[in-house]
Enzyme design. Structure first.
Site, PDB file in Angstrom:
ATOM      1  N   CYS A 204      -0.817  -2.915   2.831  1.00  0.00           N
ATOM      2  CA  CYS A 204      -1.545  -2.105   3.952  1.00  0.00           C
ATOM      3  C   CYS A 204      -0.830  -0.559   4.025  1.00  0.00           C
ATOM      4  CB  CYS A 204      -1.417  -2.835   5.131  1.00  0.00           C
ATOM      5  SG  CYS A 204      -0.017  -2.926   6.051  1.00  0.00           S
TER       6      CYS A 204
ATOM      7  N   ASP B   6       1.597  -8.610   1.053  1.00  0.00           N
ATOM      8  CA  ASP B   6       2.117  -7.480   0.652  1.00  0.00           C
ATOM      9  C   ASP B   6       3.385  -7.736  -0.040  1.00  0.00           C
ATOM     10  OD1 ASP B   6       0.572  -5.961   2.429  1.00  0.00           O
ATOM     11  OD2 ASP B   6       2.189  -5.855   4.041  1.00  0.00           O
TER      12      ASP B   6
ATOM     13  N   CYS C  11       0.701 -12.115   4.492  1.00  0.00           N
ATOM     14  CA  CYS C  11      -0.530 -10.924   4.538  1.00  0.00           C
ATOM     15  C   CYS C  11      -0.577 -10.486   3.029  1.00  0.00           C
ATOM     16  CB  CYS C  11      -0.010  -9.800   5.240  1.00  0.00           C
ATOM     17  SG  CYS C  11       1.494  -8.917   4.826  1.00  0.00           S
TER      18      CYS C  11
ATOM     19  N   CYS D 174       4.779  -6.017   8.781  1.00  0.00           N
ATOM     20  CA  CYS D 174       4.514  -5.137   7.366  1.00  0.00           C
ATOM     21  C   CYS D 174       5.802  -4.238   6.950  1.00  0.00           C
ATOM     22  CB  CYS D 174       3.493  -4.394   7.229  1.00  0.00           C
ATOM     23  SG  CYS D 174       1.900  -5.236   7.806  1.00  0.00           S
TER      24      CYS D 174
END
Length: 112
Positions: A66, A35, A33, A110
């Site tokens: 995020c 991150d 993602c 996350c």
């Protein structure tokens, strides 16, 4: 979708920034993602090798990601600050998520 606690830590992250004379710095990224998280620790030691005597005096972070990633890192710093290294190592990803009031299933990765 997000708990009030997640929104609080996302909108007003705790312990965000750098520690110029950090005792240690760790960095991790999630290629799935994008991150990235960087953690700075300032550890107070009594000079021994016993981790029961090493206390996390200060902790700061820089997270690019995020809302769930930022909130999770912010909460982690709150949970770890003032703890011994041994106590901090005992904090699980579930402890962080629970302290935030939970995370939506698609965003759990996350916080890892």
């Amino acid at each position: 979708m997000y708990s009030d606690k997640v929104l609080e830590h996302f909108q007003n992250p705790h312990n965000q920034g750098q520690i110029p004379d950090a005792s240690g710095i760790g960095e991790v990224g999630n290629p799935a993602c994008g991150d990235t998280m960087k953690i700075y620790l300032k550890v107070k030691s009594d000079g021994s090798d016993n981790i029961d005597n090493h206390i996390i005096e200060d902790i700061k972070f820089e997270t690019l990601g995020c809302g769930a990633a930022i909130a999770s890192t912010s909460m982690l710093t709150d949970l770890v600050k003032g703890k011994t290294i041994k106590q901090a190592l005992g904090i699980s990803k579930q402890d962080v998520a629970d302290s935030l009031g939970g995370l939506p299933k698609p965003k759990v990765h996350c916080s890892v």
